[in-house]
Enzyme design. Structure first.
Site, PDB file in Angstrom:
ATOM      1  N   SER A   1       0.837  -1.212   0.000  1.00 43.75           N
ATOM      2  CA  SER A   1       0.000   0.000   0.000  1.00 43.75           C
ATOM      3  C   SER A   1       0.868   1.257   0.000  1.00 43.75           C
ATOM      4  CB  SER A   1      -0.957   0.008   1.193  1.00 43.75           C
ATOM      5  OG  SER A   1      -0.275  -0.215   2.405  1.00 43.75           O
TER       6      SER A   1
ATOM      7  N   HIS B   1      -2.205  -8.784   2.154  1.00 46.27           N
ATOM      8  CA  HIS B   1      -1.864  -7.513   2.831  1.00 46.27           C
ATOM      9  C   HIS B   1      -2.978  -7.204   3.842  1.00 46.27           C
ATOM     10  CE1 HIS B   1       0.092  -3.780   3.479  1.00 46.27           C
ATOM     11  NE2 HIS B   1      -0.214  -3.115   2.388  1.00 46.27           N
TER      12      HIS B   1
ATOM     13  N   HIS C   1       5.310 -12.873   7.477  1.00 49.01           N
ATOM     14  CA  HIS C   1       5.561 -11.496   7.041  1.00 49.01           C
ATOM     15  C   HIS C   1       6.735 -11.467   6.082  1.00 49.01           C
ATOM     16  CE1 HIS C   1       6.142  -7.126   7.204  1.00 49.01           C
ATOM     17  NE2 HIS C   1       4.876  -7.101   7.577  1.00 49.01           N
TER      18      HIS C   1
ATOM     19  N   ARG D   1       3.046  -4.781  16.881  1.00 51.12           N
ATOM     20  CA  ARG D   1       1.661  -4.273  16.758  1.00 51.12           C
ATOM     21  C   ARG D   1       0.693  -5.322  17.273  1.00 51.12           C
ATOM     22  NH1 ARG D   1       1.751  -3.029  10.458  1.00 51.12           N
ATOM     23  NH2 ARG D   1       2.491  -5.190  10.559  1.00 51.12           N
TER      24      ARG D   1
ATOM     25  N   ASP E   1      -2.473  -8.275  11.852  1.00 49.80           N
ATOM     26  CA  ASP E   1      -3.843  -8.660  11.509  1.00 49.80           C
ATOM     27  C   ASP E   1      -4.364  -9.848  12.315  1.00 49.80           C
ATOM     28  OD1 ASP E   1      -3.936  -6.686   9.445  1.00 49.80           O
ATOM     29  OD2 ASP E   1      -2.664  -7.989   8.243  1.00 49.80           O
TER      30      ASP E   1
END
Ligand code: CMX
Length: 438
Positions: free
Chosen positions: A241, A271, A318, A327, A373
């Site tokens: 992105s 993604h 990843h 995160r 995520d």
């Protein structure tokens, strides 16, 4: 006076000269050599672009202008009784490189409120879309529908000199960020709450107001929104992105056109859409196993079944990270504080125990650990946001901050059109042959 714009101008004036001199004096220095494996393998690890707002270490994870997520949670000033860092402060940090004061954060928050009015024609465009169109597609269309507001495009048409690019890129970027929650919340209420829209509350900060417009004003949820909007904001420049926004912007397309492209990249399942996929996968597991409190053994079997069907485990792996994503860990810490008994959250934690050794055993997965995520959906669902296909929109609203802060720097630095070289397979073979003969 726009104090952020002034602070940015002061910073880049010095930095631009510094960069120009650095490049001039070292234009011939070789940074990296590209292996055939990298050309074929998604260009992993090739260092080929400038990105100042954040940097990603494979083990330590993301740092925004040098600050890790735990440091941001400690150091970014808060207003309105916030217990989590405020994205308004992170944007200041990403754009200027300096931690803002509490007054500066309050100023940004007010400025974004002042800029947040969306042209009614944009809502008419969104109203014309069927609800079976994915919310990410609607979000991208909503951003495109705002493009006629672009000051950069208008000024370019009027013959703006290059020295002014940064200024109108800044104006477009800040206007966009201010308006995105309104667009996103509108899509949410249109699709999932029978068109019952909620007016913005001018007394709330950016993230809290977003949560309020979606329909939840609980103080804990407002803090989750502040945390969520902070940690998803940037992940250096090479991710799909961010790189898309940077690439489109390099053609001097404005911030609206560039961001919409980036949102389309974020909408892919490898993604940002992984946050939807994670929750769909867990929901299917709960139905399959007939319990929302599965044991680790049951989860283990389900993971193996997923892999045996030739599917991936969403939320794991990843392209850069080689350790649990900070995160993910920040969200886990939040959940431990606010919703440790939640059944879905406990599934996420048990999946975290079970999946890494299984992926490691496959012998091919470079990073068996969870990414951002893997956790976000369970937290949202805890606070009643249980429409999985909306989750990536939330990611997109946050991601806009990092990519647009960098886009302002791209134009301030005067970076040129991006145009790398491609090879045909025949040309590749020729290069390989020549290398073998040396
Ligand atoms: N489950 C099963 N297999 C996986 C896997 C996972 N979670 N992650 C990687 N693999 C597989 C790859 O598909 C690849 O298999 P093949 O060689 O058979 O094609 C192999 O392991 C090697 O891949 P890798 O080098 O470890 O990973 P990549 O850099 O190619 O891809 C990513 C990274 C994120 C696309 C991949 O790990 C993945 O598909 N993860 C699941 C989707 C996901 O969570 N995406 C979100 C990433 C974060 C974000 O951008 O938001």
């Amino acid at each position: 006076m726009d104090i952020l714009k002034e602070a940015f101008k002061l910073k880049f004036a010095a930095k631009t000269e510094e960069l120009k001199d650095l490049i001039k004096a070292n234009f011939n220095v070789v940074i990296d050599k590209v292996k055939v494996e990298q050309l074929h393998g998604g260009m992993r690890g090739i260092k080929l672009m400038l990105w100042d707002t954040s940097s990603l270490d494979p083990v330590e994870g993301i740092r925004f202008r040098g600050y890790s997520i735990p440091e941001l949670r400690e150091k970014l000033p808060r207003i309105n009784g916030a217990r989590e860092p405020m994205p308004e402060g992170l944007f200041w940090l990403m754009l200027t490189g300096d931690l803002p004061t509490e007054e500066q954060v309050a100023w940004v928050s007010r400025d974004w409120q002042d800029r947040s009015t969306v042209n009614p024609s944009v809502f008419r465009v969104l109203d014309s879309l069927e609800n079976n169109i994915h919310p990410m597609t609607q979000f991208s269309i909503g951003i495109m529908a705002m493009q006629s507001d672009s000051l950069f495009a208008r000024k370019y048409d009027e013959g703006m000199p290059k020295s002014k690019y940064w200024e109108y890129m800044y104006e477009d970027s800040v206007n966009l960020i201010a308006r995105l929650p309104r667009i996103a919340a509108y899509i949410y209420r249109k699709n999932f709450h029978n068109n019952q829209h909620i007016a913005p509350d001018p007394n709330l900060d950016w993230s809290a107001n977003f949560g309020h417009m979606m329909g939840n004003r609980q103080p804990d949820f407002m803090d989750l929104m502040r945390l969520y909007m902070t940690i998803h904001a940037d992940h250096e420049g090479g991710n799909a992105s961010a790189h898309t926004v940077h690439l489109i912007g390099s053609t001097l397309s404005d911030a609206y056109l560039s961001l919409s492209g980036g949102i389309n990249a974020l909408a892919g399942p490898l993604h940002g859409l992984a946050n939807q996929e994670v929750m769909d996968w867990i929901a299917e597991m709960v139905v399959d196993l007939g319990t929302n409190r599965p044991t680790r053994e049951q989860i283990q079997d389900y993971v193996k079944k997923t892999l045996s069907e030739g599917k991936i485990v969403p939320g794991y792996g990843h392209a850069v990270l080689r350790a649990p994503d900070p995160r993910f860990l920040a969200q886990k810490e939040f959940a431990q504080k606010y919703c440790a008994d939640d059944a879905l959250v406990n599934i996420v934690w048990n999946v975290f125990e079970v999946v890494p050794p299984i992926l490691e055993d496959l012998g091919k997965v470079k990073n068996p650990w969870p990414n951002v995520d893997a956790h976000s959906g369970a937290l949202l669902e805890h606070y009643g946001i249980n429409e999985h296909n909306f989750y990536t929109v939330l990611f997109g609203v946050s991601r806009a901050m990092g990519v647009l802060a960098q886009l302002c720097w791209d134009r301030a630095y005067g970076l040129p059109l991006e145009r790398p070289k491609s090879l045909t397979t025949e040309e590749l073979k020729e290069i390989i042959l020549q290398a073998a003969n040396v």
